[in-house]
Scaffold this motif. Structure first.
Motif, PDB file in Angstrom:
ATOM      1  N   THR A  23       0.817  -1.199   0.000  1.00  0.00           N
ATOM      2  CA  THR A  23       0.000   0.000   0.000  1.00  0.00           C
ATOM      3  C   THR A  23       0.859   1.261   0.000  1.00  0.00           C
ATOM      4  OG1 THR A  23      -0.228  -0.053   2.407  1.00  0.00           O
ATOM      5  CG2 THR A  23      -1.983  -1.084   1.100  1.00  0.00           C
ATOM      6  N   ALA A  24       2.064   1.185   0.563  1.00  0.00           N
ATOM      7  CA  ALA A  24       2.917   2.364   0.600  1.00  0.00           C
ATOM      8  C   ALA A  24       3.336   2.799  -0.793  1.00  0.00           C
ATOM      9  CB  ALA A  24       4.144   2.089   1.468  1.00  0.00           C
ATOM     10  N   SER A  25       3.438   1.862  -1.720  1.00  0.00           N
ATOM     11  CA  SER A  25       3.882   2.207  -3.060  1.00  0.00           C
ATOM     12  C   SER A  25       2.729   2.269  -4.065  1.00  0.00           C
ATOM     13  CB  SER A  25       4.916   1.187  -3.537  1.00  0.00           C
ATOM     14  OG  SER A  25       4.312  -0.085  -3.620  1.00  0.00           O
ATOM     15  N   ALA A  26       1.493   2.270  -3.565  1.00  0.00           N
ATOM     16  CA  ALA A  26       0.326   2.266  -4.452  1.00  0.00           C
ATOM     17  C   ALA A  26       0.239   3.566  -5.244  1.00  0.00           C
ATOM     18  CB  ALA A  26      -0.938   2.055  -3.641  1.00  0.00           C
ATOM     19  N   ASP A  27      -0.230   3.437  -6.483  1.00  0.00           N
ATOM     20  CA  ASP A  27      -0.393   4.599  -7.351  1.00  0.00           C
ATOM     21  C   ASP A  27      -1.676   5.339  -6.994  1.00  0.00           C
ATOM     22  OD1 ASP A  27       1.904   4.038  -8.851  1.00  0.00           O
ATOM     23  OD2 ASP A  27       0.791   2.647 -10.127  1.00  0.00           O
ATOM     24  N   PRO A  28      -1.610   6.673  -6.815  1.00  0.00           N
ATOM     25  CA  PRO A  28      -2.828   7.430  -6.516  1.00  0.00           C
ATOM     26  C   PRO A  28      -3.704   7.564  -7.766  1.00  0.00           C
ATOM     27  CG  PRO A  28      -0.947   8.912  -6.659  1.00  0.00           C
ATOM     28  CD  PRO A  28      -0.419   7.506  -6.802  1.00  0.00           C
ATOM     29  N   VAL A  29      -5.011   7.555  -7.554  1.00  0.00           N
ATOM     30  CA  VAL A  29      -5.957   7.775  -8.648  1.00  0.00           C
ATOM     31  C   VAL A  29      -6.719   9.072  -8.372  1.00  0.00           C
ATOM     32  CG1 VAL A  29      -6.209   5.314  -9.139  1.00  0.00           C
ATOM     33  CG2 VAL A  29      -7.798   6.418  -7.582  1.00  0.00           C
ATOM     34  N   ASN A  30      -7.300   9.631  -9.409  1.00  0.00           N
ATOM     35  CA  ASN A  30      -8.066  10.867  -9.292  1.00  0.00           C
ATOM     36  C   ASN A  30      -9.468  10.534  -8.771  1.00  0.00           C
ATOM     37  OD1 ASN A  30      -9.532  13.213  -9.649  1.00  0.00           O
ATOM     38  ND2 ASN A  30      -8.713  13.634 -11.684  1.00  0.00           N
ATOM     39  N   PRO A  31      -9.834  11.022  -7.587  1.00  0.00           N
ATOM     40  CA  PRO A  31     -11.150  10.697  -7.035  1.00  0.00           C
ATOM     41  C   PRO A  31     -12.307  11.221  -7.891  1.00  0.00           C
ATOM     42  CG  PRO A  31     -10.097  12.398  -5.721  1.00  0.00           C
ATOM     43  CD  PRO A  31      -9.077  11.908  -6.702  1.00  0.00           C
ATOM     44  N   ASN A  32     -12.063  12.258  -8.671  1.00  0.00           N
ATOM     45  CA  ASN A  32     -13.132  12.793  -9.530  1.00  0.00           C
ATOM     46  C   ASN A  32     -13.609  11.765 -10.556  1.00  0.00           C
ATOM     47  OD1 ASN A  32     -13.138  15.283  -8.241  1.00  0.00           O
ATOM     48  ND2 ASN A  32     -11.498  16.053  -9.550  1.00  0.00           N
ATOM     49  N   ASP A  33     -12.726  10.832 -10.911  1.00  0.00           N
ATOM     50  CA  ASP A  33     -13.092   9.779 -11.863  1.00  0.00           C
ATOM     51  C   ASP A  33     -14.036   8.744 -11.240  1.00  0.00           C
ATOM     52  OD1 ASP A  33     -11.431  11.041 -13.686  1.00  0.00           O
ATOM     53  OD2 ASP A  33      -9.751   9.659 -13.339  1.00  0.00           O
ATOM     54  N   TYR A  34     -14.186   8.776  -9.912  1.00  0.00           N
ATOM     55  CA  TYR A  34     -14.987   7.786  -9.195  1.00  0.00           C
ATOM     56  C   TYR A  34     -16.220   8.405  -8.530  1.00  0.00           C
ATOM     57  CZ  TYR A  34     -10.928   4.822  -9.864  1.00  0.00           C
ATOM     58  OH  TYR A  34      -9.906   4.096 -10.432  1.00  0.00           O
ATOM     59  N   LEU A  35     -16.422   9.701  -8.723  1.00  0.00           N
ATOM     60  CA  LEU A  35     -17.552  10.390  -8.088  1.00  0.00           C
ATOM     61  C   LEU A  35     -18.889  10.027  -8.729  1.00  0.00           C
ATOM     62  CD1 LEU A  35     -16.328  14.062  -7.500  1.00  0.00           C
ATOM     63  CD2 LEU A  35     -17.097  12.430  -5.757  1.00  0.00           C
ATOM     64  N   ILE A  36     -19.852   9.752  -7.892  1.00  0.00           N
ATOM     65  CA  ILE A  36     -21.251   9.627  -8.285  1.00  0.00           C
ATOM     66  C   ILE A  36     -21.989  10.526  -7.303  1.00  0.00           C
ATOM     67  CG2 ILE A  36     -23.235   8.104  -8.550  1.00  0.00           C
ATOM     68  CD1 ILE A  36     -21.235   5.804  -9.094  1.00  0.00           C
ATOM     69  N   GLY A  37     -22.496  11.630  -7.792  1.00  0.00           N
ATOM     70  CA  GLY A  37     -23.023  12.662  -6.886  1.00  0.00           C
ATOM     71  C   GLY A  37     -21.854  13.265  -6.135  1.00  0.00           C
ATOM     72  N   ASN A  38     -21.923  13.255  -4.797  1.00  0.00           N
ATOM     73  CA  ASN A  38     -20.815  13.795  -4.008  1.00  0.00           C
ATOM     74  C   ASN A  38     -20.095  12.701  -3.218  1.00  0.00           C
ATOM     75  OD1 ASN A  38     -22.731  13.221  -2.074  1.00  0.00           O
ATOM     76  ND2 ASN A  38     -22.790  15.272  -1.203  1.00  0.00           N
ATOM     77  N   THR A  39     -20.240  11.455  -3.658  1.00  0.00           N
ATOM     78  CA  THR A  39     -19.619  10.311  -2.993  1.00  0.00           C
ATOM     79  C   THR A  39     -18.722   9.561  -3.983  1.00  0.00           C
ATOM     80  OG1 THR A  39     -21.519  10.080  -1.517  1.00  0.00           O
ATOM     81  CG2 THR A  39     -20.098   8.148  -1.754  1.00  0.00           C
ATOM     82  N   VAL A  40     -17.563   9.142  -3.503  1.00  0.00           N
ATOM     83  CA  VAL A  40     -16.642   8.333  -4.289  1.00  0.00           C
ATOM     84  C   VAL A  40     -17.004   6.870  -4.062  1.00  0.00           C
ATOM     85  CG1 VAL A  40     -14.247   7.532  -4.384  1.00  0.00           C
ATOM     86  CG2 VAL A  40     -14.724   9.972  -4.298  1.00  0.00           C
ATOM     87  N   TYR A  41     -17.232   6.144  -5.145  1.00  0.00           N
ATOM     88  CA  TYR A  41     -17.518   4.707  -5.086  1.00  0.00           C
ATOM     89  C   TYR A  41     -16.450   3.964  -5.870  1.00  0.00           C
ATOM     90  CZ  TYR A  41     -22.248   5.831  -3.501  1.00  0.00           C
ATOM     91  OH  TYR A  41     -23.320   6.297  -2.798  1.00  0.00           O
ATOM     92  N   PHE A  42     -15.970   2.849  -5.323  1.00  0.00           N
ATOM     93  CA  PHE A  42     -14.990   2.039  -6.033  1.00  0.00           C
ATOM     94  C   PHE A  42     -15.089   0.592  -5.576  1.00  0.00           C
ATOM     95  CE2 PHE A  42     -13.019   3.602  -2.213  1.00  0.00           C
ATOM     96  CZ  PHE A  42     -12.321   2.510  -1.707  1.00  0.00           C
ATOM     97  N   ASN A  43     -14.645  -0.294  -6.444  1.00  0.00           N
ATOM     98  CA  ASN A  43     -14.578  -1.714  -6.129  1.00  0.00           C
ATOM     99  C   ASN A  43     -13.111  -2.109  -6.096  1.00  0.00           C
ATOM    100  OD1 ASN A  43     -17.369  -1.926  -6.101  1.00  0.00           O
ATOM    101  ND2 ASN A  43     -17.478  -2.431  -8.262  1.00  0.00           N
ATOM    102  N   ALA A  44     -12.783  -2.996  -5.172  1.00  0.00           N
ATOM    103  CA  ALA A  44     -11.418  -3.503  -5.063  1.00  0.00           C
ATOM    104  C   ALA A  44     -11.482  -4.908  -4.487  1.00  0.00           C
ATOM    105  CB  ALA A  44     -10.573  -2.601  -4.164  1.00  0.00           C
ATOM    106  N   GLY A  45     -10.925  -5.862  -5.212  1.00  0.00           N
ATOM    107  CA  GLY A  45     -10.918  -7.240  -4.739  1.00  0.00           C
ATOM    108  C   GLY A  45     -12.298  -7.708  -4.319  1.00  0.00           C
TER     109      GLY A  45
END
Length: 149
Positions: A23-45
């Protein structure tokens, strides 16, 4: 019997350190790409997660993945108020995730990326691990077990 317990704890410690390294070397992503309304939604594993505009963070977890206090099977974990450590809500407040949300980052099953929004940060760290920090608390779950604080 005691040797098995010591070996199990050593294996868990190594796994936790590997998740932490990933996790320390994880690449950051742009949260705006995951916004639905005013909440960030994402799936992982094995999880569908969200980060709300106030930093409330939660994940719906596939059955059999997480055990709270190493004994109670749970299908969600949340950080919703600053005075409580991360905890399961047992579905009382509804779902945190959305099945139609994007996978976190470029790695397989959403691993290897970090998303930050509203003071919260979540990472899909590989080795089955997902971790989130918000409001002074954190949770993680995956192959290395489930931790909350």
């Amino acid at each position: 019997m005691k040797m098995r317990a010591v070996l199990g704890m050593a294996t868990a410690a190594i796994a936790v350190s590997l998740v932490g390294t990933a996790t320390a070397s994880a690449d950051p992503v742009n949260p705006n790409d995951y916004l639905i309304g005013n909440t960030v939604y994402f799936n992982a594993g094995p999880a569908q997660c969200s980060i709300g505009p106030d930093g409330t963070t939660g994940c719906d977890i596939a059955p059999g993945i997480a055990k709270w206090l190493d004994m109670i099977p749970v299908t969600d974990l949340a950080i919703d108020v600053p005075f409580l450590p991360a905890h399961p809500t047992f579905g009382v407040f509804g779902a945190y995730g959305r099945s139609d949300a994007q996978w976190l980052g470029q790695g397989p099953n959403g691993y290897g990326s970090t998303i930050s929004y509203a003071g919260a940060t979540c990472s899909g760290g590989g080795r089955g691990g997902i971790s989130c920090n918000s409001k002074g608390h954190s949770f993680s779950f995956g192959w290395s077990g489930t931790q909350t604080n």
